[in-house]
Motif scaffolding. Structure first.
Motif, PDB file in Angstrom:
ATOM      1  N   GLN A  30      -1.315 -36.013  17.909  1.00  0.00           N
ATOM      2  CA  GLN A  30      -2.272 -37.013  18.678  1.00  0.00           C
ATOM      3  C   GLN A  30      -1.532 -37.972  19.426  1.00  0.00           C
ATOM      4  O   GLN A  30      -0.399 -38.652  19.109  1.00  0.00           O
ATOM      5  CB  GLN A  30      -2.975 -37.909  17.502  1.00  0.00           C
ATOM      6  CG  GLN A  30      -4.123 -38.628  18.043  1.00  0.00           C
ATOM      7  CD  GLN A  30      -4.752 -39.286  16.941  1.00  0.00           C
ATOM      8  OE1 GLN A  30      -4.254 -39.689  15.867  1.00  0.00           O
ATOM      9  NE2 GLN A  30      -6.071 -39.573  17.044  1.00  0.00           N
ATOM     10  N   TYR A 118     -10.019 -31.377  28.048  1.00  0.00           N
ATOM     11  CA  TYR A 118      -9.855 -32.442  26.827  1.00  0.00           C
ATOM     12  C   TYR A 118     -11.164 -31.986  26.019  1.00  0.00           C
ATOM     13  O   TYR A 118     -12.311 -31.912  26.558  1.00  0.00           O
ATOM     14  CB  TYR A 118      -9.931 -33.698  27.472  1.00  0.00           C
ATOM     15  CG  TYR A 118      -9.658 -34.814  26.269  1.00  0.00           C
ATOM     16  CD1 TYR A 118      -8.716 -34.753  25.734  1.00  0.00           C
ATOM     17  CD2 TYR A 118     -10.636 -35.631  26.275  1.00  0.00           C
ATOM     18  CE1 TYR A 118      -8.344 -35.901  24.444  1.00  0.00           C
ATOM     19  CE2 TYR A 118     -10.482 -36.691  25.255  1.00  0.00           C
ATOM     20  CZ  TYR A 118      -9.457 -36.630  24.450  1.00  0.00           C
ATOM     21  OH  TYR A 118      -9.229 -37.724  23.416  1.00  0.00           O
ATOM     22  N   PHE A 314       2.666 -35.933  27.466  1.00  0.00           N
ATOM     23  CA  PHE A 314       2.769 -34.684  26.810  1.00  0.00           C
ATOM     24  C   PHE A 314       4.122 -33.701  27.464  1.00  0.00           C
ATOM     25  O   PHE A 314       4.105 -33.832  28.611  1.00  0.00           O
ATOM     26  CB  PHE A 314       1.452 -33.995  26.594  1.00  0.00           C
ATOM     27  CG  PHE A 314       0.706 -34.898  25.889  1.00  0.00           C
ATOM     28  CD1 PHE A 314       0.603 -35.218  24.614  1.00  0.00           C
ATOM     29  CD2 PHE A 314      -0.617 -35.270  26.634  1.00  0.00           C
ATOM     30  CE1 PHE A 314      -0.297 -36.396  24.091  1.00  0.00           C
ATOM     31  CE2 PHE A 314      -1.667 -36.311  26.116  1.00  0.00           C
ATOM     32  CZ  PHE A 314      -1.531 -36.695  24.881  1.00  0.00           C
TER      33      PHE A 314
HETATM   34  N1  GLN Z   1      -6.323 -38.542  23.938  1.00  0.00           N
HETATM   35  C1  GLN Z   1      -5.416 -38.354  22.775  1.00  0.00           C
HETATM   36  C2  GLN Z   1      -4.604 -37.192  22.916  1.00  0.00           C
HETATM   37  O1  GLN Z   1      -4.880 -36.078  23.612  1.00  0.00           O
HETATM   38  C3  GLN Z   1      -6.504 -38.215  21.480  1.00  0.00           C
HETATM   39  C4  GLN Z   1      -7.346 -39.155  21.224  1.00  0.00           C
HETATM   40  C5  GLN Z   1      -8.421 -38.668  20.125  1.00  0.00           C
HETATM   41  O2  GLN Z   1      -7.663 -38.526  19.084  1.00  0.00           O
HETATM   42  N2  GLN Z   1      -9.480 -38.566  20.454  1.00  0.00           N
HETATM   43  O3  GLN Z   1      -3.657 -36.902  22.210  1.00  0.00           O
END
Ligand code: GLN
Length: 386
Positions: A30, A118, A314
Motif C-alpha cells: 500500500q 486504479y 512506485f
Molecule cells: N493509493 C494507494 C496505493 O495505490 C492505496 C490507497 C488505498 O488503500 N485505498 O497504494
C-alpha cells in the motif's frame, strides 16, 4: 443478499497491509510513507482544534484553504482558478473521483477506464449504474493508445478516467496525450476525470502535464489532487477537485450527500501549512527520485527487471526471469518467503491477466528500502539456486 458488487472483495491494498502486519513483513505494498510527517503540520492540527475549529466545515471546503489551493495552482501552472466556484475540498482523491463519477454517470452510460487502472474507478462507475469499458495501455511501456480509445467510444460514452502520473504503471503522459484526448472528446458529450495525485512526483527533469493546462480539456475536466501525497500524510484524507463552475456545481450536489464536508480542523491546519510553505511539493520529485534510484541501484544485480519509472511513488518489479507469469502467486511468495509485501498488478485489470509485475512503494525510509532490497536480492539468489 447479492449486493451490487458481488465479485468485489476487500482491496488488495488493505489485504496486503493486513497480512504484512500479521507476518511482520516489510510493507512496500500500500502506497504510504513510513517516515514522520513535518512536525509543524502536527502542531497546526493541534492548534486548529485548540482554536475551536471543531464543528462542521463549509460543505464545499474552508474558503481559506480553497484560496491557498488557488495560489498553489497558480504557482504550479501559472493559471487562475476561482476558489469559490471551481475548487472543492473532498475526502481524499478517492471521494473526488467517486462523487464526480456519480455526478456524471447514470444507468446505461459508459465510462472508459484504462487497463491497468486504479482499483476504485470501475466500482464507482458500476455503483452509478454505468458500464466501465476498459482500454488496454499499450505494451511495452504502458502507453496510452488513443486509436483504441477512439474505437471504444460510442453514443453512450459519457466519461474518460484519465490518470497521470499513472498508478500502477509509473508512466507520465505527455503534451501529445493531452492533445489526443482533447480531440477525442471535442465533438462529443464526454467529460474527463483526471487523477493527478502524483502531480509533483515526475522524475528525470520531466514535467507533469495537467489537464488544467490544456484549455479545451480544462473546460471539460474534473482534475483531482490530494494533500495526502503532497504532505507525506496519507491519513489526512484531504483532497480537492478543480473543475469549471458548471461541473463543480454537479460535483457538489453529490459531495454534499456523500461526505457532506471534510474535517474542519484538518482544513485549517493544511491552509495554515500552505501559508507557511507556499512551495510545498516543489522538492518532492528530487526527494522521491533519490529513493527510486536507491532502490533500483540496490536491485541492479538481482535479476529482477526494473521497468522505467517516470513518476509516482512506485517502482515495478519484473519477475519473469524467475517465475511463471502469475503476479498474485509471486506476491504471495514474496510476502511469505521473502517477507516483503508488494502489490500484484492483477487487481488493476478488469480481467486478471498472467502478469510478470508486482509494485513496490518507494515512499519509505532509506533503511526500509535497503532492507527490502536485501531481502529481494537474497530471495532472487534462492530462486536462481533452486
Ligand atoms: N493509493 C494507494 C496505493 O495505490 C492505496 C490507497 C488505498 O488503500 N485505498 O497504494
Amino acid at each position: 443478499m447479492a449486493g451490487k458488487l458481488p465479485e468485489v472483495g476487500t482491496t488488495i491494498f488493505t489485504v496486503m497491509s493486513r497480512r504484512a502486519r500479521e507476518l511482520d513483513a516489510l510493507n512496500l505494498g500500500q502506497g504510504f510513507p513510513d517516515y514522520d510527517i513535518d512536525p509543524r503540520l502536527t502542531a497546526l492540527v493541534s492548534a486548529a482544534m485548540s482554536a475551536g475549529h471543531n464543528q462542521y466545515a463549509p460543505m464545499e471546503g474552508l474558503p481559506a484553504l480553497r484560496e491557498r489551493i488557488a495560489a498553489k495552482l497558480h504557482a504550479s501552472y501559472g493559471l487562475n482558478f476561482d476558489p469559490q466556484d471551481e475548487i472543492t475540498i473532498t475526502l481524499g482523491a478517492t471521494e473526488a473521483i467517486f462523487s464526480a463519477v456519480q455526478a456524471v454517470i447514470g444507468a446505461g452510460d459508459e465510462a472508459i477506464a484504462f487497463d491497468p487502472a486504479y482499483d476504485s474507478y470501475e466500482p464507482a462507475v458500476r455503483l452509478a449504474g454505468g458500464r466501465c469499458v476498459r482500454v488496454p495501455l499499450a505494451q511495452p511501456g504502458f502507453r496510452y493508445d488513443w486509436e483504441r480509445v477512439r474505437a471504444a467510444l460510442n453514443e453512450r460514452t459519457r466519461l474518460i478516467l484519465f490518470n497521470s502520473p499513472h498508478n500502477p504503471a509509473c508512466t507520465v503522459a505527455g503534451a501529445a496525450d493531452l492533445e489526443a484526448l482533447a480531440q477525442l472528446i471535442a465533438a462529443r458529450d464526454i467529460v474527463v476525470i483526471s487523477d493527478e495525485v502524483y502531480e509533483h512526483v515526475v522524475f528525470d527533469g520531466g514535467r507533469h502535464h495537467s489537464v488544467l493546462t490544456h484549455p479545451q480539456l480544462a473546460a471539460r475536466s474534473f482534475a483531482v489532487f490530494s494533500f495526502g501525497k503532497t504532505l507525506h500524510a496519507t491519513g489526512l484524507r484531504v483532497g480537492y477537485c478543480v473543475a469549471p463552475p458548471a461541473l463543480t456545481r454537479e460535483l457538489r450536489k453529490v459531495h454534499q450527500f456523500n461526505t457532506f464536508s471534510i474535517s474542519h480542523p484538518l482544513q485549517h491546519a493544511v491552509a495554515a501549512y500552505l501559508a507557511e510553505h507556499p512551495d510545498c511539493g516543489a522538492d518532492l520529485a528530487s526527494f522521491f527520485q533519490a529513493k527510486r534510484d536507491r532502490l533500483r541501484n540496490a536491485l541492479d544485480a538481482s535479476g529482477f527487471g526494473l521497468p522505467p519509472a517516470q513518476g509516482t511513488y512506485f517502482q515495478l518489479l519484473d519477475f519473469s526471469r524467475f517465475a511463471p507469469r502469475d503476479d498474485m502467486q509471486f506476491a504471495e511468495r514474496l510476502l511469505t518467503e521473502a517477507r516483503v509485501a508488494t502489490i500484484p498488478l492483477s487487481p488493476f485489470y478488469a480481467v486478471p491477466q498472467p502478469l510478470p509485475f508486482v509494485r513496490l512503494c518507494i515512499a519509505k525510509q532509506d533503511r526500509t528500502l535497503d532492507e527490502a532490497a536485501a531481502r529481494l536480492n537474497a530471495f532472487a539468489q534462492r530462486l536462481r539456486a533452486a
